[in-house]
Design a protein around this motif. Structure first.
Motif, PDB file in Angstrom:
ATOM      1  N   VAL A  53      -5.967  -1.469   0.394  1.00  0.00           N
ATOM      2  CA  VAL A  53      -4.927  -2.968  -0.560  1.00  0.00           C
ATOM      3  C   VAL A  53      -5.049  -3.806   0.933  1.00  0.00           C
ATOM      4  O   VAL A  53      -5.155  -5.032   0.091  1.00  0.00           O
ATOM      5  CB  VAL A  53      -4.215  -3.099  -1.101  1.00  0.00           C
ATOM      6  CG1 VAL A  53      -2.758  -3.207  -1.987  1.00  0.00           C
ATOM      7  CG2 VAL A  53      -4.418  -1.773  -2.254  1.00  0.00           C
TER       8      VAL A  53
ATOM      9  N   ALA B 221      -2.453  -7.358  -8.566  1.00  0.00           N
ATOM     10  CA  ALA B 221      -3.083  -6.755  -9.159  1.00  0.00           C
ATOM     11  C   ALA B 221      -3.978  -7.190 -10.083  1.00  0.00           C
ATOM     12  O   ALA B 221      -3.849  -7.104 -11.089  1.00  0.00           O
ATOM     13  CB  ALA B 221      -2.305  -5.505 -10.364  1.00  0.00           C
TER      14      ALA B 221
ATOM     15  N   LEU C 159       1.425  -8.810  -3.404  1.00  0.00           N
ATOM     16  CA  LEU C 159      -0.128  -8.125  -3.666  1.00  0.00           C
ATOM     17  C   LEU C 159       0.031  -8.432  -5.115  1.00  0.00           C
ATOM     18  O   LEU C 159       1.472  -8.090  -6.036  1.00  0.00           O
ATOM     19  CB  LEU C 159       0.247  -6.619  -3.765  1.00  0.00           C
ATOM     20  CG  LEU C 159      -0.321  -6.419  -4.318  1.00  0.00           C
ATOM     21  CD1 LEU C 159      -2.066  -5.917  -4.166  1.00  0.00           C
ATOM     22  CD2 LEU C 159      -0.400  -4.597  -4.374  1.00  0.00           C
TER      23      LEU C 159
ATOM     24  N   VAL D 127      -7.396  -4.537  -6.745  1.00  0.00           N
ATOM     25  CA  VAL D 127      -6.565  -3.605  -6.349  1.00  0.00           C
ATOM     26  C   VAL D 127      -5.834  -2.580  -7.528  1.00  0.00           C
ATOM     27  O   VAL D 127      -6.251  -1.680  -7.128  1.00  0.00           O
ATOM     28  CB  VAL D 127      -5.021  -4.688  -6.889  1.00  0.00           C
ATOM     29  CG1 VAL D 127      -3.935  -3.461  -6.590  1.00  0.00           C
ATOM     30  CG2 VAL D 127      -5.193  -5.073  -5.501  1.00  0.00           C
ATOM     31  N   ARG D 128      -6.898  -2.687  -8.512  1.00  0.00           N
ATOM     32  CA  ARG D 128      -6.741  -1.829  -9.862  1.00  0.00           C
ATOM     33  C   ARG D 128      -7.633  -0.607  -9.443  1.00  0.00           C
ATOM     34  O   ARG D 128      -7.877   1.183  -9.347  1.00  0.00           O
ATOM     35  CB  ARG D 128      -6.293  -2.317 -11.252  1.00  0.00           C
ATOM     36  CG  ARG D 128      -5.725  -3.274 -11.034  1.00  0.00           C
ATOM     37  CD  ARG D 128      -6.205  -3.637 -12.533  1.00  0.00           C
ATOM     38  NE  ARG D 128      -5.311  -4.837 -13.264  1.00  0.00           N
ATOM     39  CZ  ARG D 128      -4.018  -4.834 -13.346  1.00  0.00           C
ATOM     40  NH1 ARG D 128      -3.431  -3.475 -13.531  1.00  0.00           N
ATOM     41  NH2 ARG D 128      -3.659  -5.820 -13.945  1.00  0.00           N
TER      42      ARG D 128
ATOM     43  N   SER E 183      -5.886   3.815  -1.940  1.00  0.00           N
ATOM     44  CA  SER E 183      -4.027   2.475  -1.366  1.00  0.00           C
ATOM     45  C   SER E 183      -3.879   2.396   0.177  1.00  0.00           C
ATOM     46  O   SER E 183      -3.821   0.680   0.110  1.00  0.00           O
ATOM     47  CB  SER E 183      -2.810   3.251  -1.938  1.00  0.00           C
ATOM     48  OG  SER E 183      -2.969   3.880  -3.387  1.00  0.00           O
TER      49      SER E 183
ATOM     50  N   ILE F  92      -7.654  -5.800   0.681  1.00  0.00           N
ATOM     51  CA  ILE F  92      -7.951  -7.226  -0.130  1.00  0.00           C
ATOM     52  C   ILE F  92      -7.012  -8.047   0.343  1.00  0.00           C
ATOM     53  O   ILE F  92      -7.250  -9.617  -0.139  1.00  0.00           O
ATOM     54  CB  ILE F  92      -7.420  -5.741  -1.320  1.00  0.00           C
ATOM     55  CG1 ILE F  92      -8.834  -5.008  -1.732  1.00  0.00           C
ATOM     56  CG2 ILE F  92      -7.343  -6.694  -2.572  1.00  0.00           C
ATOM     57  CD1 ILE F  92      -8.654  -4.522  -2.872  1.00  0.00           C
TER      58      ILE F  92
ATOM     59  N   ALA G  56       0.525  -1.354  -0.284  1.00  0.00           N
ATOM     60  CA  ALA G  56      -0.212   0.609   0.161  1.00  0.00           C
ATOM     61  C   ALA G  56       1.239   0.948   0.047  1.00  0.00           C
ATOM     62  O   ALA G  56       0.801   2.497  -1.031  1.00  0.00           O
ATOM     63  CB  ALA G  56      -0.665  -0.354   0.950  1.00  0.00           C
TER      64      ALA G  56
END
Length: 356
Positions: free
Chosen positions: A308, A292, A290, A296-297, A305, A311, A241
């Motif tokens: 994140v 993507a 992480l 995330v995008r 962020s 996620i 993040a």
């Protein structure tokens, strides 16, 4: 300078450091030679305290005349050289008016992901033909080693042109299925930014950027990743993040929305890693992963962020894992101590709940 011309005292220091399994050697006036072993600083046995004259003699022995001139003008210099079976990255600087040096020992052999205790999901990052892969973490925690493992995986599996831009060159690659052009800032090119701009005219498939240091380098890396190339790079940040935020916040406010869109579109994954002392000796890597995905995008595009981390914690099925969970697993396996894990945990309170 040829290794054979190094003074005997310097050879002995380098050999003793390598034999002790050191990652670094420090030469500073007023103390004996200090090495870092498994992340901790210790003195080399039987070494005398350095005088200013002794330090200057040892350091200038590895410098070429043009490097001595640069050191005199700029007061510091980065370079690399080979010694026996090791590659050494050196930084010569001044402190309290006297020369000092820090040497980092880099094995010639490039280790694979399994040897490095990195999850096999990272292989997926090397299978992409375009996008951005970032290896994050503090200085001295193996980012360059992980990058080298990824480059070598591509080198062994694909017929690509790989360009590396480094300051200085660390791992030296052999051409295998790919051809690899290694460019060193200061000798092969003047700046990261200039080398990146030129790289697009050099028919690359993969570009390794040793470090995204400034706005110019980050902007070029994002653009190259957008134009059909795979970019591998590092950043000195503490989490996935934080990595996204650091990239965006480097730019002025009026550009940040555009950069969020760019980063969201090109990002493949982020590895945020730490090297910790093993209970049984040596060091072991703990890596946050992480990947993507669409969630995330979306968070990056919307400037969220900070979400994140949530996620990552709910996406284990996709291969993601948080740093604190990795640390807890290493503690439970007896690989690392609880104290060392706590020292590097992102959220010590939440980490304790994972362990107990």
């Amino acid at each position: 300078m040829n290794e054979a011309n190094y003074p005997q005292e310097l050879k002995k220091l380098l050999e003793s450091s390598i034999a002790a399994g050191a990652s670094d050697l420090h030469i500073t006036v007023g103390v004996p030679s200090i090495i870092r072993v498994d992340g901790r600083l210790v003195s080399l046995p039987h070494d005398a305290v350095f005088t200013e004259e002794r330090v200057k003699k040892l350091i200038t022995a590895v410098l070429l005349p043009k490097q001595i001139e640069k050191l005199t003008q700029e007061r510091e210099i980065d370079f690399s050289f080979s010694f026996g079976e090791a590659r050494i990255r050196a930084n010569i600087y001044h402190q309290r008016g006297a020369m000092a040096a820090s040497f980092r020992f880099i094995p010639r052999q490039i280790r694979n992901l399994q040897d490095l205790n990195l999850p096999p999901i990272l292989e997926r990052f090397t299978q992409s033909t375009q996008g951005l892969v970032i290896i994050a973490g503090p200085t001295g925690h193996g980012k360059s080693t992980t990058l080298a493992a990824l480059v070598e995986l591509i080198n062994e599996s694909r017929s690509d042109h790989i360009i590396t831009i480094e300051d200085p060159i660390e791992y030296v690659f052999e051409h295998k299925k790919s051809i690899i052009s290694q460019r060193e800032v200061g000798s092969d090119t003047n700046t990261f930014g200039r080398a990146l701009r030129a790289a697009l005219r050099e028919d690359p498939n993969v570009i390794l950027v040793g470090e995204m240091r400034d706005l110019e380098t980050i902007e070029a890396a994002l653009t190259i990743a957008e134009t059909g190339h795979l970019v591998l790079t590092t950043l000195h940040t503490n989490s996935a993040a934080q990595t996204a935020d650091r990239i965006i916040n480097v730019f002025p406010p009026h550009q940040q929305e555009q950069i969020r869109m760019q980063l969201a579109n090109v990002l493949i994954g982020i590895v945020s890693q730490r090297l910790l002392p093993r209970v049984a000796g040596g060091r072991i890597v703990a890596a946050e992963i992480l990947i993507a995905n669409n969630a995330v995008r979306t968070m990056i595009r919307e400037g969220k962020s900070h979400q994140v981390d949530n996620i990552i914690s709910t996406s284990a099925a996709e291969g993601m894992i948080g740093l604190d969970k990795v640390l807890a697993e290493l503690v439970s396996k007896g690989e690392i101590s609880l104290d060392d894990a706590l020292a590097w945990a992102l959220d010590p309170k939440a980490f304790k709940m994972l362990v107990y």
